[in-house]
Design a protein around this motif. Structure first.
Motif, short mmCIF file in Angstrom:
data_model
loop_
_atom_site.label_atom_id
_atom_site.label_comp_id
_atom_site.label_asym_id
_atom_site.label_seq_id
_atom_site.Cartn_x
_atom_site.Cartn_y
_atom_site.Cartn_z
N GLU A 184 0.83 -1.20 0.00
CA GLU A 184 0.00 0.00 0.00
C GLU A 184 0.87 1.26 0.00
OE1 GLU A 184 -2.39 -0.56 3.43
OE2 GLU A 184 -3.57 -2.18 2.55
N LYS A 185 1.94 1.23 0.79
CA LYS A 185 2.85 2.38 0.82
C LYS A 185 3.55 2.55 -0.52
CE LYS A 185 3.80 2.39 5.80
NZ LYS A 185 4.85 2.23 6.85
N ALA A 186 3.93 1.44 -1.14
CA ALA A 186 4.58 1.52 -2.45
C ALA A 186 3.64 2.11 -3.49
CB ALA A 186 5.05 0.13 -2.88
N ALA A 242 2.30 9.38 -6.04
CA ALA A 242 2.85 10.70 -5.72
C ALA A 242 4.02 11.04 -6.63
CB ALA A 242 3.29 10.72 -4.25
N ALA A 243 4.89 10.06 -6.87
CA ALA A 243 6.06 10.31 -7.72
C ALA A 243 5.66 10.58 -9.16
CB ALA A 243 7.01 9.12 -7.66
N GLY A 279 10.67 5.89 -6.79
CA GLY A 279 9.77 6.86 -7.41
C GLY A 279 8.55 6.13 -7.96
N ASP A 280 8.27 6.33 -9.24
CA ASP A 280 7.12 5.65 -9.85
C ASP A 280 7.55 4.48 -10.73
OD1 ASP A 280 8.31 7.19 -11.85
OD2 ASP A 280 6.40 7.66 -12.83
N VAL A 281 8.75 3.97 -10.47
CA VAL A 281 9.34 2.92 -11.29
C VAL A 281 9.60 1.69 -10.42
CG1 VAL A 281 11.46 2.30 -12.54
CG2 VAL A 281 10.41 4.54 -12.91
N VAL A 282 9.45 0.50 -11.00
CA VAL A 282 9.79 -0.74 -10.30
C VAL A 282 10.80 -1.52 -11.13
CG1 VAL A 282 8.95 -2.91 -9.33
CG2 VAL A 282 7.50 -0.88 -9.25
N PHE A 283 11.88 -1.93 -10.48
CA PHE A 283 12.86 -2.83 -11.09
C PHE A 283 12.53 -4.23 -10.57
CE2 PHE A 283 14.58 1.38 -11.10
CZ PHE A 283 15.07 1.50 -12.39
N GLU A 288 -0.35 2.27 -14.17
CA GLU A 288 0.60 3.14 -14.86
C GLU A 288 2.05 2.94 -14.42
OE1 GLU A 288 -1.08 5.63 -11.40
OE2 GLU A 288 -1.80 4.09 -12.81
N THR A 289 2.27 2.12 -13.40
CA THR A 289 3.61 1.89 -12.90
C THR A 289 4.52 1.37 -14.00
OG1 THR A 289 2.66 1.29 -10.75
CG2 THR A 289 4.97 0.69 -11.14
N ARG A 290 5.66 2.02 -14.17
CA ARG A 290 6.64 1.57 -15.16
C ARG A 290 7.46 0.43 -14.57
NH1 ARG A 290 10.34 6.28 -16.91
NH2 ARG A 290 10.11 6.95 -14.74
N LEU A 291 7.58 -0.65 -15.32
CA LEU A 291 8.36 -1.81 -14.90
C LEU A 291 9.59 -1.93 -15.78
CD1 LEU A 291 5.50 -4.47 -14.53
CD2 LEU A 291 6.40 -2.92 -12.77
N PHE A 292 10.75 -2.04 -15.15
CA PHE A 292 12.00 -2.28 -15.87
C PHE A 292 12.49 -3.68 -15.50
CE2 PHE A 292 11.65 2.28 -16.10
CZ PHE A 292 12.12 2.57 -17.38
#
Length: 313
Positions: A13-15, A21-22, A181-185, A223-227
């Protein structure tokens, strides 16, 4: 070891709140990918444009298995980029103990600094593979080779950009996803939607855990960007790709899109994994990477040696 079916949802939830927000900020994380075709690995230099503080994710040490020679061309390209852009490296992040390439983190750390980090369950991997490689008591198996051992929900930052760690086991016990931020690796949990998901048949792997870990990631905003850490060019696709979104994975992933339940995924993954050969570099990679990328100490003749356990995996 944590069971994803019972993990506290508060970190997730925090993520999700962090990502939303990011995404609204002007100062978003800058991401530069470096793709190593011999190992199909995507490494990343990421930084905060406001502070020029940076992190490096899943670097590669070049290794020729036939000759046993290492080289640093891939790592040197990352180092050159960091210096050319005036970045300060705070973190060297490993998503897990890779089985397909050797980590260049110690080499890069000597050149650029930064803290080397991985998930705390690397200790489990060290214990399992310490026995496989018959390492003696000189191998501590307590994760002390790393500067930081992350646990699920731990937070840190890249400059002014907040970051959080999610434990996503299944491929290996130690897999971590980094929400920055708004990105997940994502490490090796997910591939591009047309290629599917990671295997789960390595020692300590578990297809059921992998399913829950992936669904946990796919609960983040669409919308989370995944790398991603790897790409193998799915049939019919001519170019490599390593960036996608949660929404695209939920809609299109051939193994784990919305509507695929746990039982179907576990059956598919288990059946498919039984047909796969071991990665070509698994034996050199794991014994180096569980030592935080450090090569074995030279023996009395000045040479370093890697072990090859026969008839084991």
């Amino acid at each position: 070891m944590s069971d994803p079916t019972f993990l506290n949802d508060v970190p997730l939830e925090k993520a999700a709140a962090q990502i939303r927000a990011a995404g609204a900020r002007e100062n978003r994380l800058a991401v530069e990918a470096f793709f190593d075709e011999p190992t199909n690995t995507a490494s990343y230099v990421i930084h905060d444009p406001a502070t020029r503080q940076a992190a490096i994710v899943d670097s590669v040490l070049d290794f020729d298995a036939a000759s046993g020679r290492t080289s640093t061309a891939s790592a040197d390209a990352i180092i050159a980029y960091v210096k050319a852009h005036g970045l300060t490296v705070d973190w060297l992040l490993e998503s897990h103990a890779h089985a397909d390439h050797l980590s260049a983190a110690p080499y890069i750390q000597r050149e650029l600094g930064g803290k080397l980090a991985i998930g705390r369950e690397i200790i489990t991997v060290q214990n399992v593979f310490g026995k496989i490689f018959n390492f003696g008591t000189e191998f501590a198996r307590d994760g002390s080779e790393f500067d930081r051992l992350f646990e699920d929900g731990d937070t840190f930052s890249v400059g002014s950009i907040p970051a959080m760690v999610l434990h996503v086991p299944g491929h290996t016990p130690a897999d971590m996803a980094y929400v920055i931020g708004d990105v997940v690796f994502t490490g090796d949990t997910l591939f591009m939607p047309d290629f599917g998901t990671a295997r789960a048949d390595f020692p300590g792997g578990d297809a059921r855990q992998l399913f829950h870990s992936i669904r946990r990631l796919l609960a983040l905003p669409d919308e989370t960007r995944l790398f991603l850490c790897h790409d193998y060019k799915a049939p019919g696709r001519d170019t490599y790709a390593w960036e996608t979104t949660v929404g695209a994975e939920r809609a299109e992933n051939i193994h784990v899109r919305d509507g695929v339940d746990e039982a179907a995924f576990v059956e598919m993954r288990t059946t498919r994994d039984a047909t796969l050969a071991m990665p070509k570099l698994i034996l050199p990679s794991v014994q180096v990477n569980m030592r935080a990328g450090n090569l074995p100490e030279p023996e009395e003749n000045g040479r370093r040696y890697l072990k090859l356990p026969l008839d084991t995996l």
